[in-house]
Enzyme design. Structure first.
Site, mmCIF file in Angstrom:
data_model
loop_
_atom_site.group_PDB
_atom_site.id
_atom_site.type_symbol
_atom_site.label_atom_id
_atom_site.label_comp_id
_atom_site.label_asym_id
_atom_site.label_seq_id
_atom_site.Cartn_x
_atom_site.Cartn_y
_atom_site.Cartn_z
ATOM 1 N N GLN A 78 0.814 -1.212 0.000
ATOM 2 C CA GLN A 78 0.000 0.000 0.000
ATOM 3 C C GLN A 78 0.850 1.266 0.000
ATOM 4 O O GLN A 78 0.319 2.368 -0.083
ATOM 5 C CB GLN A 78 -0.917 0.004 1.229
ATOM 6 N N HIS A 144 -1.034 0.027 5.849
ATOM 7 C CA HIS A 144 -1.514 1.069 6.762
ATOM 8 C C HIS A 144 -0.520 2.215 6.946
ATOM 9 O O HIS A 144 -0.123 2.555 8.059
ATOM 10 C CB HIS A 144 -1.896 0.464 8.112
ATOM 11 N N GLU A 237 -14.757 4.929 9.610
ATOM 12 C CA GLU A 237 -15.133 6.085 10.424
ATOM 13 C C GLU A 237 -14.921 7.415 9.710
ATOM 14 O O GLU A 237 -13.991 7.565 8.909
ATOM 15 C CB GLU A 237 -14.306 6.110 11.721
ATOM 16 N N TYR A 247 -9.110 8.509 19.755
ATOM 17 C CA TYR A 247 -10.166 8.016 18.868
ATOM 18 C C TYR A 247 -10.361 6.502 18.960
ATOM 19 O O TYR A 247 -11.097 5.926 18.172
ATOM 20 C CB TYR A 247 -9.905 8.517 17.447
ATOM 21 N N TYR A 258 -10.867 -9.673 10.646
ATOM 22 C CA TYR A 258 -11.121 -10.259 9.337
ATOM 23 C C TYR A 258 -11.440 -11.740 9.517
ATOM 24 O O TYR A 258 -10.725 -12.469 10.203
ATOM 25 C CB TYR A 258 -9.906 -10.084 8.424
#
Length: 366
Positions: A78, A144, A237, A247, A258
């Site tokens: 990613q 991530h 979110e 948060y 998962y």
């Protein structure tokens, strides 16, 4: 309720919402995994590609050759060349900010980094490149990175960072940058009013914590920062970011592991941890975020948030009232493909980067 009409021909997709209709116009094609777009004063677009290229383009023309001077990028899963933000005084100083995946010296680990640069007058290269920030610690992961940039009204920069997946528990550790938003000066320094400055064991750059994988950041009409982020299996979110707040990830979440099964104690709330303003279960995998300030599409859309769905390939619209309650929510342009970025242009129109076919698309009012 009036019927919504959908046509799925690519460049002529039309959505009718009451008396207002929009069409999609493809402006640029031939991009390779585009990730972020910015708008240059001369009408050109500046676009990042995840494989490390930064290109300019004009509507109806092929993208330019890659610009020279881009920082070295770790293209890994990613990771790659990710977000892009022009300085608020770009028209005078030609300064921009890039965030990207950066490898360690030995190439075994990586993290997210933020750099400042100047775009040359001919828009063919970056000069005066300076790395402002590097997420610590670096870890071995291809997941991530987060990596969305916002400039706050006071001129400081906020960078939203992922927790790198394997290090999710570290999102609650104030001593590092994993799963945090960080706030910096434009020289890469720490603003003295950051919420954890002077706290023992806390990284002074930290602005908020308890995040998983932020993929969108935008200011609303009041100058407040909002961030969208991926949950696990469920629990995506949209959050209003306020300094010093927690948060919740991974202590609280509306998602699950998962394949099923609770995360941690399976909590969805806990004292001292923020609830999302909006959450999506099942996940839509939101990417890009815009808060539409213009009235180019009429009053229904003005003031709405727009997010791309990587998972389902559509544009999500969410409108909130003054108490931050959802008053309108809908899926638009179903079938358009994976949307990576959503921005409001200087003309007040919405622009979408479509990862699926490497194109930049404008939403035109009819």
């Amino acid at each position: 309720m009036k019927m919504r009409q959908l046509w799925f021909a690519w460049a002529g997709l039309i959505v009718t919402l009451g008396a207002q209709a929009q069409t999609l116009e493809t402006l640029v094609q031939g991009l390779q995994v585009p990730w972020a777009v910015a708008f240059l004063p001369d009408g050109r677009f500046l676009i990042t590609e995840r494989d490390g290229n930064l290109r300019t383009a004009r509507a109806g023309e092929a993208p330019s050759s890659p610009l020279q001077g881009v920082p070295k990028v770790d293209v890994n899963g990613q990771g790659g060349l990710l977000d892009l933000r022009l300085d608020s005084d770009f028209a005078r100083n030609r300064t921009l900010y890039l965030c990207y995946a950066e490898a360690s010296v030995d190439g075994k680990t990586n993290s997210t980094a933020l750099a400042r640069a100047r775009l040359s007058d001919d828009a063919k290269q970056l000069t005066d490149v300076k790395r402002l920030f590097s997420q610590a610690p670096k870890v071995k992961s291809s997941l991530h990175f987060g990596c969305r940039i916002a400039e706050l009204p006071d001129g400081s920069l906020v960078l939203a960072l992922g927790e790198r997946f394997s290090q999710m528990q570290q999102a609650q550790n104030l001593g590092n940058h994993l799963g945090k938003t960080v706030r910096l000066t434009k020289d890469g320094g720490v603003p003295p009013d950051n919420p954890f400055v002077g706290r023992a064991g806390a990284a002074p750059e930290v602005y908020t914590y308890g995040h998983r994988n932020p993929q969108g950041a935008a200011l609303d009409a009041q100058g407040r920062l909002w961030v969208s982020e991926h949950g696990p299996q469920g629990g995506d979110e949209l959050n209003l970011i306020r300094p010093g707040l927690n948060y919740g990830w991974p202590v609280i979440t509306h998602g699950e592991n998962y394949g099923g099964g609770k995360i941690g104690e399976g909590l969805t709330s806990k004292d001292g941890m923020e609830q999302p303003v909006v959450q999506w279960t099942p996940s839509i995998a939101p990417s890009g975020l815009a808060h539409l300030k213009s009235n180019r599409y009429g009053p229904d859309w003005q003031g709405s948030f727009f997010l791309g769905s990587l998972k389902f390939g559509y544009l999500e619209r969410v409108k909130l009232d003054a108490q931050q309650r959802v008053v309108a929510q809908e899926r638009l342009f179903a079938g358009i493909g994976r949307l990576r970025d959503v921005r409001e242009g200087p003309d007040g129109l919405l622009y979408l980067l479509v990862e699926a076919n490497g194109s930049l698309v404008r939403v035109n009012p009819r």
